[in-house]
Enzyme design. Sequence first.
Site, PDB file in Angstrom:
ATOM      1  N   CYS A  89       0.842  -1.201   0.000  1.00 26.54           N
ATOM      2  CA  CYS A  89       0.000   0.000   0.000  1.00 26.54           C
ATOM      3  C   CYS A  89       0.878   1.252   0.000  1.00 26.54           C
ATOM      4  CB  CYS A  89      -0.958  -0.005   1.191  1.00 26.54           C
ATOM      5  SG  CYS A  89      -0.220  -0.400   2.785  1.00 26.54           S
ATOM      6  N   GLY A  90       1.970   1.179  -0.752  1.00 27.27           N
ATOM      7  CA  GLY A  90       2.839   2.343  -0.898  1.00 27.27           C
ATOM      8  C   GLY A  90       3.466   2.762   0.421  1.00 27.27           C
TER       9      GLY A  90
END
Length: 289
Positions: A89-90
Site C-alpha cells: 500500500c505504498g
Amino acid sequence: MAKGRELKGRIKSVENTRKITRTMEMVATSKMKRAADRVSSARPYALALGEVLSHVYTPELAERFPLLRRPAQTKRVALVVLTANRGLCGGFNTNLLREARARLAELEKQGVTVELHVVGKKGIGFFKYLGRTLAEQRADISDKPTAADAASLIESLMTRFATGDIDAVHLTYAKYKSALSTPPATEQLLPVVAPQTAGAGAARDFILAPSADELLEALLPLYVRNAVYRALVETAAGEQGARRTAMKSATDNATEILQLLKRTYNSARQAQITQEIAEIVGGASALQG
C-alpha cells in the site's frame, strides 16, 4: 533466437504480474468504497456527540469527572499507533510510523515515559525491529473494525487514566480526507477536551433531564470510544485507498514495461529475419556464381 526466447519469457512474466496487480486494484477499490461508507456513517454521530458535550461541558463539572482530569504534570503517556496488517500500500505504513516516531521523540524529549500500544502487524514488526518494548500489541483487528474493537482497545486505558496510572492517551492514525489524501495525524484522546463546535459559545438555556452530571458520565466514555472507532475506520479506508493507488501505479508501470519489451522483441525478431534472408540470398548468389 536465444534473446527472443528470453524476451518472450519476460513478457509472459510481466503479463502475469499485471493481471495480479490489476485484480488487487479492483479488490482495493471495492473495499475502499465500503470503508469510505463506514467513515461517512461514523462522522455524523461523532459530530453530534461533540456538539452535546461542548454545550454541557463547564470547568466546574470538569473537576468532578476522571476522564476530564488535567494532571498537574504529565509523567506517563500511552501512545496508541494504528497501522495495517498487510503491505503493498505504498508509503501508507511508513508515513504512520514516521508520525508515531516524531510524537514519541517529542514526548521523550520532555522527559515523559511513553508506553506503546500498537495495532497492526506492520507497526508491531517495526517497533520490535527498533528494540522498543510494547505495552500492548494487537493484530486481530481486521479492515472492517467494529465498535467492539474500539472498546476493547481503549477501555483499559480509560480505567488506568481515571485511576491516575497514566496522565494522557495519544492516538496516531490515518486521517481520511479522500481516496488520494490520508495524511497521518496524532490526537489527544485523554484527557477529553470539549470540542469547539459552531454555536458552542452562544448563550443557551437548557432543561436537562437527567442532570448534566449524569449526561457527562454517560457521554464521556461514548465520546472516547467513538473517537477510537472513527480512527480505526478512517485508517482502514486510508489503507485501501493507498493500496488502490499503489496497485494502479504498478499496473501502469507493467503496461509500460510490456510495451518496451514487445518493441524490443519485435526489433530482435525483425533483425533475425533480416539476417536469415541475407544468408539465403548470399547462399543463392554463391551457388549461381
